[in-house]
Structure formats: structure tokens, C-alpha cells
Design an enzyme around this catalytic site. Structure first.
Site, PDB file in Angstrom:
ATOM      1  N   LYS A 120       0.805  -1.225   0.000  1.00  0.00           N
ATOM      2  CA  LYS A 120       0.000   0.000   0.000  1.00  0.00           C
ATOM      3  C   LYS A 120       0.834   1.270   0.000  1.00  0.00           C
ATOM      4  O   LYS A 120       0.361   2.316  -0.416  1.00  0.00           O
ATOM      5  CB  LYS A 120      -0.940   0.015   1.213  1.00  0.00           C
ATOM      6  CG  LYS A 120      -2.133  -0.909   1.056  1.00  0.00           C
ATOM      7  CD  LYS A 120      -3.220  -0.556   2.053  1.00  0.00           C
ATOM      8  CE  LYS A 120      -4.432  -1.444   1.858  1.00  0.00           C
ATOM      9  NZ  LYS A 120      -5.463  -1.207   2.852  1.00  0.00           N
ATOM     10  N   LYS A 157      -5.036  -9.227  -6.624  1.00  0.00           N
ATOM     11  CA  LYS A 157      -6.352  -9.393  -5.995  1.00  0.00           C
ATOM     12  C   LYS A 157      -7.281  -8.221  -6.341  1.00  0.00           C
ATOM     13  O   LYS A 157      -6.818  -7.092  -6.545  1.00  0.00           O
ATOM     14  CB  LYS A 157      -6.212  -9.543  -4.477  1.00  0.00           C
ATOM     15  CG  LYS A 157      -5.840  -8.275  -3.778  1.00  0.00           C
ATOM     16  CD  LYS A 157      -6.043  -8.350  -2.275  1.00  0.00           C
ATOM     17  CE  LYS A 157      -5.738  -6.969  -1.712  1.00  0.00           C
ATOM     18  NZ  LYS A 157      -5.818  -6.758  -0.347  1.00  0.00           N
ATOM     19  N   LYS A 213     -10.882  -2.918  -3.240  1.00  0.00           N
ATOM     20  CA  LYS A 213     -11.933  -1.895  -3.095  1.00  0.00           C
ATOM     21  C   LYS A 213     -11.507  -0.553  -3.671  1.00  0.00           C
ATOM     22  O   LYS A 213     -12.325   0.211  -4.121  1.00  0.00           O
ATOM     23  CB  LYS A 213     -12.201  -1.651  -1.608  1.00  0.00           C
ATOM     24  CG  LYS A 213     -13.115  -2.639  -0.935  1.00  0.00           C
ATOM     25  CD  LYS A 213     -13.854  -1.900   0.190  1.00  0.00           C
ATOM     26  CE  LYS A 213     -14.134  -2.806   1.360  1.00  0.00           C
ATOM     27  NZ  LYS A 213     -12.963  -2.909   2.263  1.00  0.00           N
TER      28      LYS A 213
HETATM   29  P1  TYM Z   1     -11.060  -5.106   3.980  1.00  0.00           P
HETATM   30  O1  TYM Z   1     -12.062  -4.056   4.280  1.00  0.00           O
HETATM   31  O2  TYM Z   1      -9.990  -4.786   3.000  1.00  0.00           O
HETATM   32  O3  TYM Z   1     -11.785  -6.397   3.430  1.00  0.00           O
HETATM   33  C1  TYM Z   1     -12.855  -7.008   4.105  1.00  0.00           C
HETATM   34  C2  TYM Z   1     -12.772  -8.511   3.945  1.00  0.00           C
HETATM   35  O4  TYM Z   1     -12.762  -8.874   2.560  1.00  0.00           O
HETATM   36  C3  TYM Z   1     -11.648  -9.722   2.292  1.00  0.00           C
HETATM   37  N1  TYM Z   1     -11.168  -9.436   0.925  1.00  0.00           N
HETATM   38  C4  TYM Z   1     -11.082 -10.358  -0.039  1.00  0.00           C
HETATM   39  N2  TYM Z   1     -11.370 -11.661  -0.052  1.00  0.00           N
HETATM   40  C5  TYM Z   1     -11.175 -12.339  -1.207  1.00  0.00           C
HETATM   41  N3  TYM Z   1     -10.715 -11.763  -2.338  1.00  0.00           N
HETATM   42  C6  TYM Z   1     -10.407 -10.444  -2.386  1.00  0.00           C
HETATM   43  N4  TYM Z   1      -9.971  -9.885  -3.492  1.00  0.00           N
HETATM   44  C7  TYM Z   1     -10.577  -9.682  -1.177  1.00  0.00           C
HETATM   45  N5  TYM Z   1     -10.391  -8.371  -0.864  1.00  0.00           N
HETATM   46  C8  TYM Z   1     -10.750  -8.250   0.443  1.00  0.00           C
HETATM   47  C9  TYM Z   1     -10.622  -9.350   3.333  1.00  0.00           C
HETATM   48  O5  TYM Z   1      -9.691 -10.396   3.528  1.00  0.00           O
HETATM   49  C10 TYM Z   1     -11.494  -9.085   4.547  1.00  0.00           C
HETATM   50  O6  TYM Z   1     -11.791 -10.293   5.208  1.00  0.00           O
HETATM   51  N6  TYM Z   1      -7.890  -5.144   7.780  1.00  0.00           N
HETATM   52  C11 TYM Z   1      -9.194  -5.574   7.378  1.00  0.00           C
HETATM   53  C12 TYM Z   1     -10.312  -5.097   8.278  1.00  0.00           C
HETATM   54  C13 TYM Z   1     -10.124  -5.373   9.731  1.00  0.00           C
HETATM   55  C14 TYM Z   1     -10.244  -6.626  10.368  1.00  0.00           C
HETATM   56  C15 TYM Z   1     -10.034  -6.354  11.754  1.00  0.00           C
HETATM   57  C16 TYM Z   1     -10.524  -7.912   9.918  1.00  0.00           C
HETATM   58  C17 TYM Z   1      -9.837  -4.444  10.680  1.00  0.00           C
HETATM   59  N7  TYM Z   1      -9.782  -5.038  11.921  1.00  0.00           N
HETATM   60  C18 TYM Z   1     -10.067  -7.395  12.678  1.00  0.00           C
HETATM   61  C19 TYM Z   1     -10.548  -8.943  10.865  1.00  0.00           C
HETATM   62  C20 TYM Z   1     -10.333  -8.680  12.227  1.00  0.00           C
HETATM   63  C21 TYM Z   1      -9.464  -5.040   5.992  1.00  0.00           C
HETATM   64  O7  TYM Z   1      -8.928  -4.054   5.574  1.00  0.00           O
HETATM   65  O8  TYM Z   1     -10.444  -5.673   5.325  1.00  0.00           O
END
Ligand code: TYM
Length: 334
Positions: free
Chosen positions: A112, A194, A197
Site C-alpha cells: 500500500k 487481488k 476496493k
Molecule cells: P477489507 O475491508 O480490506 O476487506 C474485508 C474482507 O474482505 C476480504 N477481501 C477479499 N477476499 C477475497 N478476495 C479479495 N480480493 C478480497 N479483498 C478483500 C478481506 O480479507 C477481509 O476479510 N484489515 C481488514 C479489516 C479489519 C479486520 C479487523 C478484519 C480491521 N480489523 C479485525 C478482521 C479482524 C481489511 O482491511 O479488510
């Protein structure tokens, strides 16, 4: 024994089918198996610049999406991270026990911050400490996430172990729960990376709220290869990714899917995949539109969620402060 489940999602960018298939949909399906807590992580969102008014609206929109996907507020807790201040407070304390070397190994920060290294915020670097705080505050056992979050959950586990060995048993050791299929949905235009968002190319990302025409157009334009054979083969990332999406929406076995499309062209497969995705998302989109008409209801649910969960978070935080020696000693005299 029932474990506690915690997961989070950032209220930013386009909610895409990777988020839906690997995270949101699974959270909804498994929510009753354990005590489940789902958090809209707006403190994580501000690690990169956000438009303030839009961010608030996005918190609400994300909550609408979680509800539309079937997360039941009678069964699970949904809340906005910044409404429970213990998250930021515990993150600071964890900062003071996490070695820099562990943080320097985090792949997501490297990815990032690649473009603007000097400009990346300290918060972006520290992102995994806040995530560890999210998880550890609730003595979480299971963390359902996509593959990209595995390293962060492992860090949270390492932090818990380090804290426990230094201060005595305090935290549960969390485990990432990653789906066997679809843990990393790839971009439609660049299937070697991947789906994300916040990517630049809109055609790379299939949004869960995309209207049918857009879904058709994006899937028809998705990058494949010149081989023309419709087979699950990880060496061919474009067609493999599309087949995985088909598998997850159809719930059919791989063999059956390959047989269905044997001898057929990519155009026909893509057309059928598009209809499958459109139909799969239709009920979710309809529920989302319905729910967003009553934003007051969603707002109240989020506040109730935060009120329900705050005492748990504060309980853990107080224990931690006690163990670390923060605050005053027991006072003698008047
Ligand atoms: P975030 O908001 O980027 O994504 C949310 C969830 O979607 C999954 N994900 C994907 N899965 C499959 N293929 C993809 N291309 C893909 N892109 C995203 C992510 O793995 C996630 O499960 N850091 C985390 C948010 C967070 C969190 C936490 C998660 C903050 N605190 C505590 C678990 C526990 C994040 O940015 O997710």
C-alpha cells in the site's frame, strides 16, 4: 465450546464480490455457530485520506450491506469501530510491546505504501496493531477473513502470546478462518492481482451493487487467455478466477462445471456466469435498497451494537491496564 468470532471491514471504496464471497456472506452463514461480532473499521479507513462526510455515509452504507447480506442484529453484534474508544487505547498499549521488526515484515504495508512511501501515514504502518487490538479486545477465538488478512491475524496471535508471556494469561490466541475456495478473488482486468476496493480501474472490480448491465459488460471484458479450454487451472489465472466465481455462486462441484462448459467458448461461459452473478446478487441488492430507506433504523442498530459491546471491550482494556501498571496504585490514607 463456543468461541467468539470477530471480523471487520473498511467502509471505503466499492464493496466487491471478493469482500462478499470471502467475508460478508460467510459471516452471515456461520453467525449463529458462535458469538459473532462484526465491526465497520472507520479508524482503519483514515489511515489513508478520506472525505469526512463521505466516510460517515460509508459507515451507514456498509452496515446496510451487512444487514442486507443476512447478518441478523438479534444474533450478531454490528458496530462502528470509532464508537468504542477502547480499540484505539489498546492499540497504543500493544504498540509498546510489538517489536518494529514484526511490523516491518507486513506485506500489506509494503504494497500500500509503494507509490508514495514518504507520504504514507504512520497510521498505515501501524494498521496491524489496531487490527490486533480489535481482535484481542473481545478475546476472539476465530477471525473469518480473506487470504490477504492472514498475516495480520497471525501478528495479532503473536502479540497475544508475547503479552501473555510477559504479563500472564490475558488474551485468547486468535486463529484466522480462511475459505478453501475464493479466499483471494482476483481482478477482472488483471487476474494476477487481488480485486481491491480502492483500485483505479473500475472494470477490474465487480461491485456487489453494480447494476446488471455493468456486471454483464465487466464480465464479458474480463481478461482470459488464448487457450479456449474451460478448466480449473491455477496456472491460467483469468479463467480460473471466473470459474471460482461461478463455483461460489452456483454451489456446483468443479467437475460438473467443467462438464457443463466442455467444448463451449469463453463468450458463452462468460454470458452464463454474468447471469448467475446477477441473479445471485439480486436479492441482496433489493434488500439493501429497502434498508437504506430507513437510515435511522440502521443508525440505531449500530449504536445499540456499540453499547452492547463496549463493556466487554472496556473490561479487557481495564485488565490490560492493570497488568501493565497504568494509573494509580491502591491509595492509603484519606
Ligand atoms: P477489507 O475491508 O480490506 O476487506 C474485508 C474482507 O474482505 C476480504 N477481501 C477479499 N477476499 C477475497 N478476495 C479479495 N480480493 C478480497 N479483498 C478483500 C478481506 O480479507 C477481509 O476479510 N484489515 C481488514 C479489516 C479489519 C479486520 C479487523 C478484519 C480491521 N480489523 C479485525 C478482521 C479482524 C481489511 O482491511 O479488510
Amino acid at each position: 465450546m463456543k468461541k467468539r468470532v470477530f471480523s471487520g471491514i473498511q467502509p471505503t471504496g466499492t464493496i466487491h464480490i471478493g469482500n462478499y464471497l470471502a467475508a460478508i456472506r460467510r459471516w452471515a452463514i456461520t453467525q449463529a455457530e458462535h458469538e459473532s461480532i462484526f465491526c465497520i473499521v472507520d479508524l482503519h479507513a483514515i489511515t489513508v485520506p478520506q472525505e469526512p462526510k463521505l466516510l460517515k455515509a460509508k459507515n451507514l452504507e456498509m452496515a446496510g450491506m451487512l444487514l442486507a447480506a443476512g447478518i441478523d442484529p438479534e444474533v450478531s453484534v454490528i458496530f462502528v469501530q470509532s464508537r468504542v474508544s477502547a480499540h484505539a487505547e489498546l492499540a497504543w498499549i500493544l504498540n509498546c510491546i510489538i517489536p518494529m521488526g514484526w511490523m516491518l515484515r507486513m506485506i500489506q504495508f509494503k504494497e500500500k505504501s509503494q507509490r508514495h512511501k514518504e507520504q504514507a501515514s504512520t497510521g498505515l504502518f501501524d494498521y496491524p496493531a489496531l487490527m490486533a487490538a480489535d481482535i484481542l479486545l473481545y478475546r476472539t477465538g476465530l477471525v473469518p477473513v480473506g487470504e490477504d488478512q492472514r498475516q495480520h491475524v497471525e501478528l495479532a496471535r503473536d502479540v497475544a502470546e508475547r503479552f501473555n508471556s510477559r504479563y500472564g494469561p490475558t488474551f485468547e490466541l486468535p486463529e484466522a478462518v480462511i475459505p478453501e475456495v475464493g479466499s483471494r478473488i482476483m481482478g477482472l482486468k488483471d487476474p494476477t492481482k487481488k480485486m481491491s476496493k480502492t483500485g483505479d480501474d473500475k472494470d477490474n472490480v465487480l461491485g456487489v451493487l453494480d447494476p446488471p448491465d455493468q456486471i454483464r459488460a465487466k464480465i464479458m471484458k474480463a481478461v482470459t487467455d488464448p487457450l479456449r479450454e474451460i478448466r480449473f487451472d491455477p496456472e491460467r489465472p483469468g479463467i480460473h478466477n471466473l470459474l471460482v466465481i461461478y463455483e461460489l455462486f452456483s454451489a456446483e462441484g468443479r467437475q460438473a462445471i467443467e462438464q457443463r462448459f466442455a467444448g463451449k467458448g469463453y463468450a458463452q461461459f462468460k454470458a452464463e456466469l454474468a447471469e448467475m452473478v446477477i441473479e445471485g446478487l439480486r436479492p441482496l441488492q433489493a434488500r439493501f435498497c429497502e434498508l437504506m430507506k430507513d437510515q435511522g433504523y440502521i443508525g440505531r442498530l449500530l449504536e445499540e451494537g456499540a453499547d452492547r459491546i463496549r463493556p466487554v471491550a472496556e473490561g479487557t482494556l481495564n485488565t490490560v491496564k492493570e497488568k501493565v501498571g497504568l494509573g494509580l496504585p491502591v491509595l492509603r490514607g484519606s
